[in-house]
Design an enzyme around this catalytic site. Structure first.
Site, PDB file in Angstrom:
ATOM      1  N   ASP A 194      -6.849 -23.094  -7.519  1.00 33.67           N
ATOM      2  CA  ASP A 194      -7.561 -22.837  -6.211  1.00 33.67           C
ATOM      3  C   ASP A 194      -6.421 -22.072  -5.238  1.00 33.67           C
ATOM      4  O   ASP A 194      -6.717 -21.101  -4.674  1.00 33.67           O
ATOM      5  CB  ASP A 194      -7.804 -24.091  -5.597  1.00 33.67           C
ATOM      6  CG  ASP A 194      -9.247 -24.848  -6.378  1.00 33.67           C
ATOM      7  OD1 ASP A 194      -9.826 -24.193  -6.724  1.00 33.67           O
ATOM      8  OD2 ASP A 194      -9.068 -26.111  -6.298  1.00 33.67           O
ATOM      9  N   HIS A 231      -2.822 -18.099  10.495  1.00 33.72           N
ATOM     10  CA  HIS A 231      -3.458 -17.691   8.991  1.00 33.72           C
ATOM     11  C   HIS A 231      -2.931 -18.679   7.906  1.00 33.72           C
ATOM     12  O   HIS A 231      -2.116 -19.374   7.993  1.00 33.72           O
ATOM     13  CB  HIS A 231      -3.142 -16.263   8.740  1.00 33.72           C
ATOM     14  CG  HIS A 231      -3.469 -15.446   9.709  1.00 33.72           C
ATOM     15  ND1 HIS A 231      -3.128 -13.917   9.780  1.00 33.72           N
ATOM     16  CD2 HIS A 231      -4.847 -15.154   9.798  1.00 33.72           C
ATOM     17  CE1 HIS A 231      -4.095 -13.263  10.294  1.00 33.72           C
ATOM     18  NE2 HIS A 231      -5.239 -14.125  10.449  1.00 33.72           N
ATOM     19  N   HIS A 287      -1.261  -9.873  16.530  1.00 32.65           N
ATOM     20  CA  HIS A 287      -1.650  -9.833  15.244  1.00 32.65           C
ATOM     21  C   HIS A 287      -3.207  -9.916  14.939  1.00 32.65           C
ATOM     22  O   HIS A 287      -3.981  -9.830  16.254  1.00 32.65           O
ATOM     23  CB  HIS A 287      -0.859 -11.225  14.592  1.00 32.65           C
ATOM     24  CG  HIS A 287      -0.847 -11.325  13.058  1.00 32.65           C
ATOM     25  ND1 HIS A 287      -0.773  -9.950  12.345  1.00 32.65           N
ATOM     26  CD2 HIS A 287      -1.181 -12.113  12.375  1.00 32.65           C
ATOM     27  CE1 HIS A 287      -1.063 -10.527  11.084  1.00 32.65           C
ATOM     28  NE2 HIS A 287      -1.213 -11.682  11.144  1.00 32.65           N
ATOM     29  N   ASP A 338       4.258 -12.448  11.981  1.00 35.15           N
ATOM     30  CA  ASP A 338       3.374 -11.423  11.553  1.00 35.15           C
ATOM     31  C   ASP A 338       3.003 -10.677  12.832  1.00 35.15           C
ATOM     32  O   ASP A 338       2.710 -11.302  13.726  1.00 35.15           O
ATOM     33  CB  ASP A 338       2.081 -11.740  10.703  1.00 35.15           C
ATOM     34  CG  ASP A 338       2.459 -12.355   9.336  1.00 35.15           C
ATOM     35  OD1 ASP A 338       3.665 -12.187   8.843  1.00 35.15           O
ATOM     36  OD2 ASP A 338       1.636 -12.654   8.617  1.00 35.15           O
ATOM     37  N   ASP A 370       8.854  -8.906   9.488  1.00 32.91           N
ATOM     38  CA  ASP A 370       7.626  -8.772   8.555  1.00 32.91           C
ATOM     39  C   ASP A 370       7.686  -7.407   7.844  1.00 32.91           C
ATOM     40  O   ASP A 370       7.858  -6.252   8.529  1.00 32.91           O
ATOM     41  CB  ASP A 370       6.407  -8.742   9.558  1.00 32.91           C
ATOM     42  CG  ASP A 370       5.190  -8.439   8.837  1.00 32.91           C
ATOM     43  OD1 ASP A 370       5.098  -8.323   7.669  1.00 32.91           O
ATOM     44  OD2 ASP A 370       4.165  -8.455   9.726  1.00 32.91           O
ATOM     45  N   HIS A 425     -11.659  -1.194   9.277  1.00 32.77           N
ATOM     46  CA  HIS A 425     -10.712  -2.250   9.104  1.00 32.77           C
ATOM     47  C   HIS A 425      -9.317  -1.869   9.786  1.00 32.77           C
ATOM     48  O   HIS A 425      -8.956  -0.596   9.214  1.00 32.77           O
ATOM     49  CB  HIS A 425     -10.506  -2.936   7.785  1.00 32.77           C
ATOM     50  CG  HIS A 425      -9.211  -3.888   7.719  1.00 32.77           C
ATOM     51  ND1 HIS A 425      -9.168  -5.034   8.056  1.00 32.77           N
ATOM     52  CD2 HIS A 425      -8.112  -3.680   6.882  1.00 32.77           C
ATOM     53  CE1 HIS A 425      -8.052  -5.593   7.979  1.00 32.77           C
ATOM     54  NE2 HIS A 425      -7.488  -4.668   7.012  1.00 32.77           N
ATOM     55  N   SER A 451      -5.360  -3.038   9.957  1.00 28.54           N
ATOM     56  CA  SER A 451      -4.226  -4.071   9.677  1.00 28.54           C
ATOM     57  C   SER A 451      -3.859  -4.582  10.976  1.00 28.54           C
ATOM     58  O   SER A 451      -3.836  -4.133  11.808  1.00 28.54           O
ATOM     59  CB  SER A 451      -3.018  -3.542   9.027  1.00 28.54           C
ATOM     60  OG  SER A 451      -2.214  -4.656   8.690  1.00 28.54           O
ATOM     61  N   GLY A 452      -3.314  -5.901  10.671  1.00 28.83           N
ATOM     62  CA  GLY A 452      -2.543  -6.887  11.839  1.00 28.83           C
ATOM     63  C   GLY A 452      -1.043  -6.703  11.617  1.00 28.83           C
ATOM     64  O   GLY A 452      -0.559  -7.329  12.374  1.00 28.83           O
ATOM     65  N   HIS A 453      -0.702  -5.685  10.785  1.00 29.08           N
ATOM     66  CA  HIS A 453       0.910  -5.790  10.578  1.00 29.08           C
ATOM     67  C   HIS A 453       1.508  -4.513  10.931  1.00 29.08           C
ATOM     68  O   HIS A 453       0.793  -3.222  11.032  1.00 29.08           O
ATOM     69  CB  HIS A 453       1.182  -5.845   8.985  1.00 29.08           C
ATOM     70  CG  HIS A 453       0.794  -7.348   8.436  1.00 29.08           C
ATOM     71  ND1 HIS A 453       1.501  -8.529   8.507  1.00 29.08           N
ATOM     72  CD2 HIS A 453      -0.454  -7.889   8.251  1.00 29.08           C
ATOM     73  CE1 HIS A 453       0.852  -9.314   7.902  1.00 29.08           C
ATOM     74  NE2 HIS A 453      -0.370  -9.013   7.692  1.00 29.08           N
ATOM     75  N   HIS A 461       8.171 -11.362   4.305  1.00 34.82           N
ATOM     76  CA  HIS A 461       6.767 -11.258   4.389  1.00 34.82           C
ATOM     77  C   HIS A 461       6.544 -10.174   3.680  1.00 34.82           C
ATOM     78  O   HIS A 461       5.895  -9.069   4.086  1.00 34.82           O
ATOM     79  CB  HIS A 461       6.223 -11.219   5.770  1.00 34.82           C
ATOM     80  CG  HIS A 461       6.565 -12.620   6.496  1.00 34.82           C
ATOM     81  ND1 HIS A 461       6.189 -12.713   7.812  1.00 34.82           N
ATOM     82  CD2 HIS A 461       7.111 -13.796   6.114  1.00 34.82           C
ATOM     83  CE1 HIS A 461       6.165 -13.824   8.125  1.00 34.82           C
ATOM     84  NE2 HIS A 461       6.956 -14.286   7.298  1.00 34.82           N
TER      85      HIS A 461
END
Length: 570
Positions: A63, A88, A154, A176, A208, A378, A380-382, A404
């Site tokens: 999983d 997250h 973020h 992040d 990050d 989309h 990114s958050g980075h 990261h």
């Protein structure tokens, strides 16, 4: 959930002779996910994040993966707190498994702790966690450490970076982040805080590294809002299904706002999407009137041009809403030519095949699918490369450790730090478990702590290096052959042998092969019976060896052989 707001600063204790600051990671180096970092000085330990990692293709049936916390368990009496940077899964997902073993207070912002509470209620309803709320700009004394929380932008609200004052100097952990000038919630990354820290002097920067290979600046999240506007405007007759990360609440808010502007009602699909939106609305991070939401069971009977669906499954997760729809297996939603599917995410490394297969199935359903990165569905958050340069120029650390990211990201970020003026001898690309020891006059990588990965399969835990994955790989690659027989106490065969196989015998006529296998089984049993000291294991081992020998005559490899020997008690 307690509140830990405080602005009182504890005077920094002078370092004693011989004492040193130790930094190491139990996850989040050389990999995407499983983030867990530790600062140690004297008798005090500070833990930052406790995340999980999603399995790759080789982890059959697993999983997810969490860090090995053996070192923390052995030193839990020294842990002064566990700090969470944001909500997250790769930063909080391991908490249900590690928190009961550590028994320490957990500090995080309101949304982050709200998500943790919900996670713990589902997994450990009887566990009473010590959760303490903080806000950006709060300061908190934990043993010899003083932690200051810094607002960072973020892809999820309420993220923070950290400035940790230690007896040897200040450690900055960016969390992040990206430098979005126009965030959806108006909450900017606190440039001033990072710049002030740089002026005062920063001992160590942990930054990050995820997007270090991307040139320029990461676009603002508002770019996606403009794209959604165009999509809704150009596809007024279609039902629109948007798949995104359930935790990307800024994206969810923009999707809801756009649907409302185009007079559409919204249906939520996927447990994590429903739970996160419900929590975010309750805490005030998402605003939307109740009447805009449409029960899922009414979607198919509602006019297509008056519906928008927000679903999970942007990463091709096998049981997510989007994947079930793509397979035609969803109870309430059937996809067809009337539908437009927007995949508001790019694949996480390792998920490319899952995402590609899902998109192919969506096209096969007759849907139109928008998924290309150049469509700007989309962002990114980075932070990208130029943003990472800005942080390095503001913070100006003495020592630098890229975190990261995969190993190549760490190396590229280390090279970038040297370009920005950090001395090469002061830049350290670490592996999980390696200890960076910082003394008043030098820093070096020495020693290591127990580390690794723990596999989570349902509720069962096991070591990455254990036999579970090895057995599953052998079954997947070679198949299994079961042999059953009945013997008496003298090991004389009374019934059988019977041979059954799965995934290993592919001949049209296997009768001759089965005859040889049966002969090998009988020979192994007779050989065991002739021994003065015999056991059931002797029979089983002999059967395995002889049957595998027969199978290797037909193929280059042999299946997993499972002998089932029953002894009659006379």
């Amino acid at each position: 959930m307690g509140n830990a707001r405080t602005r009182r600063r504890r005077p920094r204790r002078k370092s004693a002779a011989g004492e040193e600051l130790r930094y190491f990671a139990l996850g989040g180096l050389g990999e995407i996910g499983k983030n867990m970092h530790v600062l140690e000085y004297g008798e005090d330990l500070l833990v930052i994040d406790a995340g999980l990692k999603f399995p790759d293709e080789e982890m059959l049936g697993i999983d997810f993966v969490i860090p090995d916390i053996t070192y923390l368990e052995n030193n839990k009496h020294r842990i002064r707190g566990l700090i969470l940077t944001h909500g997250h899964e790769d930063h909080i997902g391991a908490l249900p498994f590690v928190l009961p073993k550590l028994e320490c207070p957990v500090y995080g912002t309101k949304l982050t702790l709200g998500m943790v509470e919900h996670k713990l209620e589902e997994a450990l309803p009887a566990f009473d966690a010590d959760l303490r709320e903080v806000r950006a700009e709060d300061e908190l004394a934990l043993g010899c450490f003083t932690v200051r929380f810094i607002s960072v932008c973020h892809s999820i609200p309420d993220g923070v970076g950290l400035a940790v004052e230690t007896p040897l100097g200040t450690v900055v952990h960016t969390g992040d982040f990206k430098l979005d000038p126009t965030p959806i919630d108006g909450r900017l990354t606190d440039y001033n805080a990072f710049a002030e820290l740089g002026k005062k002097g920063v001992l160590l920067l942990l930054s990050d590294s995820t997007n270090v290979e991307r040139a320029g600046f990461t676009p603002s999240e508002r770019v996606v809002g403009k794209t959604l506007d165009n999509i809704f405007r150009l596809h007024k007759t279609r039902r629109i299904i948007m798949a995104s990360f359930a935790s990307n609440l800024h994206r969810v808010q923009q999707s809801i706002d756009t649907a409302i502007r185009f007079n559409r009602r919204i249906a939520l699909l996927g447990r994590s999407m429903i739970n996160n939106v419900e929590l975010a609305r309750k805490l005030g991070y998402i605003t939307a009137p109740d009447e805009v939401f449409l029960p899922l069971q009414e979607v198919d009977s509602h006019p297509a041009n008056r519906v928008a669906v927000l679903t999970t499954g942007s990463q091709g997760e096998p049981f997510s809403g989007l994947v079930l729809m793509s397979k035609g297996e969803h109870r309430f939603l059937n996809l067809g030519a009337k539908d437009l599917v927007v995949v508001n995410a790019t694949p996480i490394p390792g998920n490319e095949k899952l995402v590609s297969s899902t998109i192919n199935r969506l096209f096969a359903c007759g849907c139109e699918v928008i998924y290309e990165q150049d469509k700007e569905v989309h962002v990114s958050g980075h932070a990208a490369r130029e943003e990472l340069k800005l942080v390095l120029s503001m913070v100006r650390p003495k020592y630098f450790v890229p975190v990261h990211g995969e190993f190549r990201h760490q190396v590229r970020h280390a090279q970038l730090a040297e370009e920005m003026g950090v001395l090469g001898k002061n830049v350290f690309v670490l592996h999980v478990g390696e200890v960076l020891r910082i003394a008043p006059d030098k820093a070096q990588v020495r020693d290591s702590v127990p580390s690794g990965s723990i596999l989570v399969d349902g509720i069962a835990l096991g070591e990455m290096e254990g036999s579970l994955l090895k057995e599953r790989r052998e079954l997947a690659e070679e198949g299994v052959l079961a042999v059953s027989l009945v013997v008496d106490r003298a090991f004389r065969v009374k019934a059988g042998p019977t041979v059954e196989s799965q995934g290993c015998v592919h001949f049209r006529d296997a009768r001759e092969l089965y005859r040889q296998i049966e002969g090998a089984v009988l020979a192994a049993t007779e050989a065991a019976a002739k021994k003065k000291e015999r056991s059931l294991e002797d029979v089983a081992q002999g059967i395995r060896s002889r049957v595998r020998g027969v199978m290797k005559g037909y193929a280059r490899s042999a299946p997993v052989v499972v002998p089932l020997v029953t002894v009659l008690e006379e």
